[in-house]
Scaffold this motif. Structure first.
Motif, PDB file in Angstrom:
ATOM      1  N   LEU A   1       0.818  -1.201   0.000  1.00  0.00           N
ATOM      2  CA  LEU A   1       0.000   0.000   0.000  1.00  0.00           C
ATOM      3  C   LEU A   1       0.860   1.263   0.000  1.00  0.00           C
ATOM      4  N   ARG A   2       1.950   1.235   0.783  1.00  0.00           N
ATOM      5  CA  ARG A   2       2.853   2.395   0.818  1.00  0.00           C
ATOM      6  C   ARG A   2       3.524   2.605  -0.536  1.00  0.00           C
ATOM      7  N   THR A   3       3.928   1.511  -1.153  1.00  0.00           N
ATOM      8  CA  THR A   3       4.563   1.612  -2.472  1.00  0.00           C
ATOM      9  C   THR A   3       3.578   2.152  -3.496  1.00  0.00           C
ATOM     10  N   ARG A   4       2.361   1.627  -3.467  1.00  0.00           N
ATOM     11  CA  ARG A   4       1.328   2.093  -4.405  1.00  0.00           C
ATOM     12  C   ARG A   4       1.052   3.581  -4.214  1.00  0.00           C
ATOM     13  N   GLN A   5       0.957   4.001  -2.961  1.00  0.00           N
ATOM     14  CA  GLN A   5       0.699   5.410  -2.673  1.00  0.00           C
ATOM     15  C   GLN A   5       1.855   6.288  -3.124  1.00  0.00           C
ATOM     16  N   ALA A   6       3.080   5.825  -2.894  1.00  0.00           N
ATOM     17  CA  ALA A   6       4.249   6.606  -3.290  1.00  0.00           C
ATOM     18  C   ALA A   6       4.305   6.790  -4.805  1.00  0.00           C
ATOM     19  N   ILE A   7       4.001   5.730  -5.538  1.00  0.00           N
ATOM     20  CA  ILE A   7       4.002   5.820  -7.002  1.00  0.00           C
ATOM     21  C   ILE A   7       2.926   6.797  -7.467  1.00  0.00           C
ATOM     22  N   SER A   8       1.726   6.653  -6.895  1.00  0.00           N
ATOM     23  CA  SER A   8       0.615   7.521  -7.286  1.00  0.00           C
ATOM     24  C   SER A   8       0.921   8.981  -6.991  1.00  0.00           C
ATOM     25  N   GLU A   9       1.436   9.259  -5.813  1.00  0.00           N
ATOM     26  CA  GLU A   9       1.723  10.647  -5.437  1.00  0.00           C
ATOM     27  C   GLU A   9       2.819  11.241  -6.315  1.00  0.00           C
ATOM     28  N   ALA A  10       3.826  10.442  -6.652  1.00  0.00           N
ATOM     29  CA  ALA A  10       4.891  10.923  -7.535  1.00  0.00           C
ATOM     30  C   ALA A  10       4.327  11.256  -8.917  1.00  0.00           C
ATOM     31  N   ALA A  11       3.446  10.390  -9.406  1.00  0.00           N
ATOM     32  CA  ALA A  11       2.848  10.602 -10.723  1.00  0.00           C
ATOM     33  C   ALA A  11       1.997  11.868 -10.750  1.00  0.00           C
ATOM     34  N   ILE A  12       1.130  12.019  -9.771  1.00  0.00           N
ATOM     35  CA  ILE A  12       0.246  13.189  -9.736  1.00  0.00           C
ATOM     36  C   ILE A  12       1.059  14.467  -9.641  1.00  0.00           C
ATOM     37  N   ALA A  13       2.099  14.468  -8.797  1.00  0.00           N
ATOM     38  CA  ALA A  13       2.940  15.663  -8.647  1.00  0.00           C
ATOM     39  C   ALA A  13       3.594  16.037  -9.977  1.00  0.00           C
ATOM     40  N   LEU A  14       4.107  15.055 -10.686  1.00  0.00           N
ATOM     41  CA  LEU A  14       4.742  15.326 -11.977  1.00  0.00           C
ATOM     42  C   LEU A  14       3.727  15.796 -13.016  1.00  0.00           C
ATOM     43  N   PHE A  15       2.567  15.150 -13.039  1.00  0.00           N
ATOM     44  CA  PHE A  15       1.536  15.552 -13.999  1.00  0.00           C
ATOM     45  C   PHE A  15       1.091  16.993 -13.761  1.00  0.00           C
ATOM     46  N   LEU A  16       0.913  17.353 -12.496  1.00  0.00           N
ATOM     47  CA  LEU A  16       0.462  18.712 -12.187  1.00  0.00           C
ATOM     48  C   LEU A  16       1.528  19.746 -12.528  1.00  0.00           C
ATOM     49  N   GLU A  17       2.771  19.363 -12.367  1.00  0.00           N
ATOM     50  CA  GLU A  17       3.862  20.312 -12.633  1.00  0.00           C
ATOM     51  C   GLU A  17       4.169  20.458 -14.117  1.00  0.00           C
ATOM     52  N   HIS A  18       4.165  19.329 -14.840  1.00  0.00           N
ATOM     53  CA  HIS A  18       4.622  19.357 -16.230  1.00  0.00           C
ATOM     54  C   HIS A  18       3.540  19.080 -17.261  1.00  0.00           C
ATOM     55  N   GLY A  19       2.415  18.533 -16.825  1.00  0.00           N
ATOM     56  CA  GLY A  19       1.376  18.137 -17.763  1.00  0.00           C
ATOM     57  C   GLY A  19       1.404  16.648 -18.012  1.00  0.00           C
ATOM     58  N   TYR A  20       0.241  16.075 -18.168  1.00  0.00           N
ATOM     59  CA  TYR A  20       0.119  14.613 -18.307  1.00  0.00           C
ATOM     60  C   TYR A  20       0.910  14.091 -19.497  1.00  0.00           C
ATOM     61  N   ASP A  21       0.771  14.735 -20.637  1.00  0.00           N
ATOM     62  CA  ASP A  21       1.387  14.225 -21.856  1.00  0.00           C
ATOM     63  C   ASP A  21       2.904  14.407 -21.877  1.00  0.00           C
ATOM     64  N   GLN A  22       3.417  15.290 -21.042  1.00  0.00           N
ATOM     65  CA  GLN A  22       4.852  15.569 -21.041  1.00  0.00           C
ATOM     66  C   GLN A  22       5.632  14.665 -20.087  1.00  0.00           C
ATOM     67  N   VAL A  23       4.942  13.877 -19.294  1.00  0.00           N
ATOM     68  CA  VAL A  23       5.593  13.017 -18.303  1.00  0.00           C
ATOM     69  C   VAL A  23       5.533  11.563 -18.770  1.00  0.00           C
ATOM     70  N   SER A  24       6.668  10.895 -18.758  1.00  0.00           N
ATOM     71  CA  SER A  24       6.716   9.491 -19.172  1.00  0.00           C
ATOM     72  C   SER A  24       6.626   8.575 -17.959  1.00  0.00           C
ATOM     73  N   VAL A  25       6.327   7.323 -18.226  1.00  0.00           N
ATOM     74  CA  VAL A  25       6.301   6.329 -17.158  1.00  0.00           C
ATOM     75  C   VAL A  25       7.680   6.192 -16.529  1.00  0.00           C
ATOM     76  N   ALA A  26       8.735   6.307 -17.343  1.00  0.00           N
ATOM     77  CA  ALA A  26      10.103   6.236 -16.815  1.00  0.00           C
ATOM     78  C   ALA A  26      10.365   7.383 -15.841  1.00  0.00           C
ATOM     79  N   ASP A  27       9.842   8.566 -16.154  1.00  0.00           N
ATOM     80  CA  ASP A  27      10.000   9.718 -15.250  1.00  0.00           C
ATOM     81  C   ASP A  27       9.359   9.409 -13.893  1.00  0.00           C
ATOM     82  N   ILE A  28       8.176   8.819 -13.945  1.00  0.00           N
ATOM     83  CA  ILE A  28       7.439   8.525 -12.708  1.00  0.00           C
ATOM     84  C   ILE A  28       8.162   7.457 -11.893  1.00  0.00           C
ATOM     85  N   ALA A  29       8.613   6.415 -12.565  1.00  0.00           N
ATOM     86  CA  ALA A  29       9.336   5.349 -11.872  1.00  0.00           C
ATOM     87  C   ALA A  29      10.579   5.897 -11.190  1.00  0.00           C
TER      88      ALA A  29
END
Length: 215
Positions: free
Chosen positions: A13-41
């Motif tokens: 659950l902690r890992t899932r939450q960490a991944i989700s929070e990292a993704a949302i933060a990047l999407f909000l900062e750079h835009g959904y289409d500009q962020v890759s899965v590799a960036d999130i990982a």
């Protein structure tokens, strides 16, 4: 003493939450289409393989937050009290969620919720992906409504399907209206009286046309 299985689930659950929070933060900062899965990982400090184990697609990184609401209406209909009509149960549930400032109602002015809502509604790829949740929710609600109508009348199936579509469309429209007001600077407290009144009005209109599911 906590079991090994319990510790493992908490870690997941902690890992899932960490991944989700990292993704949302990047999407909000750079835009959904500009962020890759590799960036999130990389931001979550996990491998791409681990990321996909928790989130099979990129849009799941965002839309999993609304997945719990996918069959909520169906749960409300099936869990209603004895003698309570489906529409009454759904109306009551919506009013309660508005009072609780549930983000799914649009009546939530927390900055992170507002930003998340803007991300979803402003990203065509996410809007397209969200359609599958809409379709699944309608199917689940239609099945639940069908269970409340005895007999096998000629129009039973199509009536339940049409009703489910109308009910969920109304709920989405009400949420969009609430969030639009908040996006313009209105607080949730200021918006609440109109939100409740509009919900009452909407269910009044539904009740007028969906006779099989009203008291």
């Amino acid at each position: 003493m906590e079991s090994t299985g319990g510790l493992r689930e908490r870690k997941k659950l902690r890992t899932r939450q960490a991944i989700s929070e990292a993704a949302i933060a990047l999407f909000l900062e750079h835009g959904y289409d500009q962020v890759s899965v590799a960036d999130i990982a990389a931001a979550a400090e996990v491998s791409k393989r681990t990321l996909f184990a928790y989130f099979p697609t990129k849009d799941d990184l965002v839309l999993h937050r609304i997945a719990d609401h996918e069959i909520e209406a169906a749960r409300v209909v099936r869990g209603r009290g004895d003698g309570e009509a489906p529409l009454d149960a759904l109306h009551r549930h919506l009013r309660a969620r508005l009072a609780e400032r549930d983000p799914i109602t649009g009546l939530c002015d927390h900055p992170q919720v507002v930003a998340f809502y803007r991300l979803v509604t402003g990203t065509p790829a996410l809007q397209s992906a969200a359609a599958r949740y809409v379709a699944s929710g309608e199917e689940a609600l239609a099945a639940a409504l069908r269970e409340t109508t005895p007999g096998d009348g000629r129009f039973a199936e199509v009536t339940a399907a049409l009703a489910a579509g109308q009910i969920l469309l109304v709920q989405r429209a009400l949420a969009a209206a609430n969030q639009a007001c908040i996006a313009r600077g209105m607080s949730a407290d200021e918006r609440e009286p109109d939100a409740l009144a509009e919900a009452d009005h909407a269910f009044g209109l539904l009740s007028g046309g969906l006779a099989p599911y009203r008291r």
